[in-house]
Motif scaffolding. Structure first.
Motif, short mmCIF file in Angstrom:
data_model
loop_
_atom_site.label_atom_id
_atom_site.label_comp_id
_atom_site.label_asym_id
_atom_site.label_seq_id
_atom_site.Cartn_x
_atom_site.Cartn_y
_atom_site.Cartn_z
N THR A 186 0.86 -1.18 0.00
CA THR A 186 0.00 0.00 0.00
C THR A 186 0.90 1.23 0.00
OG1 THR A 186 -1.75 -1.16 1.22
CG2 THR A 186 -1.82 1.25 1.22
N ILE A 187 0.74 2.11 -0.99
CA ILE A 187 1.61 3.29 -1.07
C ILE A 187 1.09 4.38 -0.14
CG2 ILE A 187 2.14 2.68 -3.45
CD1 ILE A 187 0.58 5.23 -4.29
N GLU A 188 1.89 5.42 0.05
CA GLU A 188 1.54 6.45 1.02
C GLU A 188 0.40 7.34 0.52
OE1 GLU A 188 4.72 9.99 -0.21
OE2 GLU A 188 4.80 9.05 1.76
N HIS A 189 0.17 7.40 -0.77
CA HIS A 189 -0.90 8.23 -1.30
C HIS A 189 -2.24 7.51 -1.24
CE1 HIS A 189 2.18 10.92 -2.75
NE2 HIS A 189 1.27 11.73 -3.26
N GLY A 190 -3.28 8.28 -0.97
CA GLY A 190 -4.65 7.80 -1.07
C GLY A 190 -5.40 8.69 -2.04
N TYR A 191 -6.68 8.43 -2.20
CA TYR A 191 -7.46 9.22 -3.14
C TYR A 191 -8.91 9.30 -2.68
CZ TYR A 191 -9.46 4.87 -4.94
OH TYR A 191 -10.13 3.67 -5.07
N ALA A 192 -9.57 10.35 -3.13
CA ALA A 192 -10.99 10.53 -2.81
C ALA A 192 -11.66 11.22 -3.98
CB ALA A 192 -11.16 11.36 -1.54
N GLU A 193 -12.88 10.82 -4.25
CA GLU A 193 -13.65 11.43 -5.33
C GLU A 193 -14.28 12.73 -4.84
OE1 GLU A 193 -17.33 10.35 -8.39
OE2 GLU A 193 -16.54 8.85 -7.02
N THR A 227 -15.40 13.44 -13.67
CA THR A 227 -14.99 12.47 -12.65
C THR A 227 -13.72 13.03 -12.04
OG1 THR A 227 -15.94 10.62 -13.88
CG2 THR A 227 -14.30 10.11 -12.19
N THR A 228 -13.81 13.49 -10.80
CA THR A 228 -12.74 14.27 -10.19
C THR A 228 -12.19 13.53 -8.97
OG1 THR A 228 -13.93 16.26 -10.85
CG2 THR A 228 -12.14 16.54 -9.28
N SER A 229 -10.87 13.42 -8.91
CA SER A 229 -10.22 12.71 -7.81
C SER A 229 -9.10 13.55 -7.23
CB SER A 229 -9.65 11.37 -8.28
OG SER A 229 -10.66 10.54 -8.81
N LEU A 230 -8.98 13.52 -5.92
CA LEU A 230 -7.89 14.17 -5.20
C LEU A 230 -6.93 13.10 -4.72
CD1 LEU A 230 -6.59 16.68 -3.85
CD2 LEU A 230 -8.10 16.24 -1.88
N PHE A 231 -5.67 13.21 -5.11
CA PHE A 231 -4.62 12.27 -4.71
C PHE A 231 -3.68 12.98 -3.75
CE2 PHE A 231 -6.12 10.81 -8.79
CZ PHE A 231 -6.19 9.42 -8.64
N LYS A 232 -3.55 12.44 -2.51
CA LYS A 232 -2.71 13.04 -1.48
C LYS A 232 -2.11 11.94 -0.62
CE LYS A 232 -4.63 16.18 1.13
NZ LYS A 232 -3.58 17.21 1.20
N PRO A 233 -0.95 12.23 -0.01
CA PRO A 233 -0.45 11.29 1.00
C PRO A 233 -1.48 11.14 2.12
CG PRO A 233 1.27 12.83 0.38
CD PRO A 233 0.00 13.34 -0.24
N SER A 278 -13.85 8.02 4.35
CA SER A 278 -12.40 7.89 4.41
C SER A 278 -11.83 7.80 3.00
CB SER A 278 -12.01 6.65 5.20
OG SER A 278 -12.51 6.71 6.52
N PRO A 279 -10.62 8.31 2.78
CA PRO A 279 -10.01 8.19 1.46
C PRO A 279 -9.70 6.74 1.14
CG PRO A 279 -8.44 9.06 3.05
CD PRO A 279 -9.77 9.05 3.73
N GLY A 280 -9.67 6.43 -0.15
CA GLY A 280 -9.33 5.09 -0.59
C GLY A 280 -7.83 4.88 -0.61
N HIS A 281 -7.42 3.64 -0.42
CA HIS A 281 -6.00 3.29 -0.46
C HIS A 281 -5.61 2.83 -1.86
CE1 HIS A 281 -5.25 3.47 3.92
NE2 HIS A 281 -6.54 3.13 4.01
N LEU A 282 -4.35 3.02 -2.19
CA LEU A 282 -3.81 2.58 -3.48
C LEU A 282 -2.77 1.49 -3.24
CD1 LEU A 282 -3.34 6.07 -5.15
CD2 LEU A 282 -5.10 4.37 -5.70
#
Length: 469
Positions: A186-193, A227-233, A278-282
């Motif tokens: 699992t990388i440090e970045h997550g994402y949320a729509e 379709t918009t996503s925010l990618f952040k640690p 909660s943000p999703g994990h990658l």
């Protein structure tokens, strides 16, 4: 068919990849049954989604009629549209030719289209059937239905198309750890729509707001939605730049107003949207080989990658096309030379692993590497100057140099070969650019690069023949 030929295929998972594979196998006359844990009407509904982005690499693996319908439903994106902090907007083309574009399609739209195609071809889809175990020798899958009863189903070949959480993969690794290994990271970045109004957005490109180690991405749809996503640690020291540092709706709204001021007014519910889930994990999942006995893994079940190159679905469709082509090849050999069902299946999946494992592992590395490019480099003037140099070099001497993105997205060169080719040519270009400004010395660097290779360096690849019909 003779009694010696492979006749039936059991596919676990009826997502886009399983349905695409079913279509290809039905066109060979094989009996195909797909078993899906969910219901036919199940949607995503998690708040964690992004569009699937197809390029010619994946599209060419599908029948022509399917490609036509995908283009009717998807959005053609020919460029990145970069939204800078100061409000300026710049663009970066994906390639140099008309077919160098992304086809962006909402996941549910693609799912429905490929499911309907598989059913039209004669595949059978069984819903509410959860795979709980596999037997790779028979081969067979133990399925449990909604009332809790279980039964084994068998075929001549068992295919795991059941995604990153693949039960088929985990069952094989648990039962045969000496024959198959798997890693899960699992990388440090997550994402949320994020829900963002379309407004007067340019519909011809992928919109990006790069902000160092995080970025916002918006993919335009044909119905004038994003379709918009925010990618952040997920966490870190600078709390405002990490999901963990946005504990409330007010904090989220303040963050978005600061980081994305040009579109904050179009994110009316962003605070409550992100605070409510909660943000999703990658994750990155690798394994090897992709088969055991007469069971084989296709798509995310074999290689889940992070989405930053947009190649996950393309790699998966290549898997499906490769497996189908090998089955067709060895079935023809059986008709000519004789053999057994078990022999055909085991030879096919063994060759499939030889072809696809290195490619899948390379894509995982390439996809993770692209995170830095999307987060920071696309906003860096020197990076953009280097990309302009590479583009011009390719236009002048395409036999000597092709940018990495084009090799990965718009050719059928295996991912691992594309990585090797680019590493070699990129190292030479790095040395020529050292201490120099590509913006003012572009012609000189291009001339020296061509002189270095002298026409001897010619990447070789054979485009995969597109399936027609």
């Amino acid at each position: 068919m003779t009694d010696l030929e492979l006749r039936s295929v059991v596919i676990i998972g009826a997502g886009p990849v399983g349905c695409a594979l079913a279509t290809l196998l039905r066109r060979q006359g094989l009996e195909v049954d797909l078993f899906e844990r969910g219901t036919e009407s199940a949607g995503t509904g998690s708040g964690h989604s992004f569009n699937l982005t197809l390029t010619s690499r994946g599209l060419d693996c599908l029948p022509r009629s399917v490609r036509r319908r995908l283009y009717l439903q998807g959005s053609v994106l020919a460029k990145r549209i970069i939204h800078h902090r100061d409000g300026a907007i710049s663009t970066q083309p994906y390639g140099t030719m008309t077919h160098h574009h992304l086809l962006s399609i909402p996941r549910r739209v693609m799912q429905d289209l490929l499911r309907d195609q598989a059913l039209r071809e004669g595949a059978r889809i069984h819903y509410g059937q959860e795979c709980v175990d596999v037997d790779t020798a028979r081969p067979a899958a133990l399925l449990r239905d909604r009332d809790g009863s279980s039964a084994w189903v068998t075929g001549d070949l068992l295919v795991g198309c059941d995604g990153a959480n693949s039960v088929v993969r985990e069952a094989i690794v648990a039962a045969h750890p000496q024959d198959m290994w798997a890693t899960r990271e699992t990388i440090e970045h997550g994402y949320a729509e994020i829900t963002m109004d379309y407004g007067d957005a340019d519909p011809t490109g992928m919109h990006l707001w790069p902000r160092g180690d995080h970025f916002l991405q918006a993919q335009p749809n044909r119905d004038q939605t994003f379709t918009t996503s925010l990618f952040k640690p997920m966490a870190g020291d600078d709390r405002r730049r990490h999901f963990s540092g946005l504990p409330s709706a007010d904090a989220i709204s303040s963050y978005c107003a600061t980081e994305f001021p040009d579109v904050f007014g179009r994110m009316a519910a962003v605070g409550t949207d992100l605070a409510s889930r909660s943000p999703g994990h990658l994750r990155i999942i690798n394994c090897a080989p992709y088969h055991h006995r007469r069971a084989v893994l296709v798509g995310d079940a074999a290689h889940a990658v992070v989405p930053f190159f947009g190649q996950g679905i393309n790699c998966s469709f290549e898997d499906a096309a490769t497996l189908a082509a090998l089955l067709e090849k060895f079935q023809a050999a059986v008709r000519c030379e004789g053999g057994t069902v078990a022999t055909v299946a085991e030879v096919v999946v063994d060759e499939y692993s030889d072809v696809r494992v290195k490619a899948g592992h390379a894509l995982a590395e390439l996809s993770l590497r692209n995170l830095t490019e999307l987060s920071a480099h696309v906003n860096d003037p020197m990076f953009l100057a280097r990309r302009a140099l590479e583009r011009r070099l390719h236009e002048l001497r395409p036999e000597l140099y092709t940018p990495l993105y084009q090799l990965v997205a718009f050719t059928h060169m295996p991912y691992d070969a594309a990585q090797r080719v680019h590493d070699e040519s990129g190292a030479v270009l790095d040395e020529l650019c050292r201490g120099r400004d590509p913006r003012t010395e572009q012609d000189a660097i291009i001339g020296e690069f061509a002189e270095t290779y002298g026409g001897a360096f010619t990447p070789q690849f054979t485009p995969q023949k597109a399936r027609t019909g």
